[in-house]
Design an enzyme around this catalytic site. Structure first.
Site, PDB file in Angstrom:
ATOM      1  NE  ARG A  63      -3.746  -1.926  -0.570  1.00 33.07           N
ATOM      2  CZ  ARG A  63      -3.415  -2.984  -1.309  1.00 33.07           C
ATOM      3  NH1 ARG A  63      -2.194  -3.124  -1.774  1.00 33.07           N
ATOM      4  NH2 ARG A  63      -4.294  -3.914  -1.580  1.00 33.07           N
TER       5      ARG A  63
ATOM      6  CD  GLU B 274      -2.757   0.796  -4.200  1.00 33.65           C
ATOM      7  OE1 GLU B 274      -3.456   0.268  -5.062  1.00 33.65           O
ATOM      8  OE2 GLU B 274      -2.994   0.710  -2.967  1.00 33.65           O
TER       9      GLU B 274
ATOM     10  CB  SER C 168      17.004  14.986   4.291  1.00 29.40           C
ATOM     11  OG  SER C 168      17.892  14.104   4.942  1.00 29.40           O
TER      12      SER C 168
END
Length: 156
Positions: A96, A99, A122
């Protein structure tokens, strides 16, 4: 003296042992991190092989998890970071996040560049937090904060 690792397997093996000890002792990551002076997310990342702990924190964590001296030393070594397999994650939770970056990665890049200019966020000067909050529509929501220092690209 500061030491560095060049092989990910030793830290992954240590992470497996740590997770087993954590389960046997029924400890949360928050309980393990308590007293270290470090954020729960940072200590968790170290326990999973992605960060190095200061000596005092490594000893405290090691005592809570009954780790041997070699394991406590390994927790202090600079790990080979980002060593997750170079493939699409199959774990549903990790997928997820993958995704989310597939869907929103270009949006995040565009917004960061629009607001800050050419540069990066960063992952070294970085803070991570995960909170569970009630969803007004029922259930619960995860609030994940990624707090990284902006580093501008500098022409040379």
């Amino acid at each position: 003296m500061i030491q560095s690792q060049i092989n990910r397997n030793i830290r992954l093996d240590l992470a497996d042992a740590i997770l087993l000890s954590k389960a046997k002792k029924d400890l949360s990551f928050a309980e393990i991190a308590d007293g270290t002076g470090l954020a729960e997310a940072f200590v968790t990342a170290a326990l999973l092989g992605q960060q190095a702990l200061p000596a005092d924190a490594a000893r405290l964590v090691g005592a809570k998890l009954d780790l041997d001296e070699d394991s406590i030393l390994l927790l202090q070594m600079i790990p080979l970071r980002g060593c997750i397999d170079d493939r699409i994650p199959t774990d549903p939770t990790m997928y997820r996040f993958y995704e989310m970056l597939q869907v929103y990665g270009t949006t995040l890049k565009a917004l960061v560049h629009e607001k800050f200019g050419d540069g990066i966020i960063s992952a070294i000067n970085f803070k991570l937090d995960v909170k569970k909050v009630a969803d007004p529509e029922g259930g619960e929501r995860a609030v994940i904060t990624l707090d990284g220092k902006y580093l501008p690209t500098k022409p040379f």
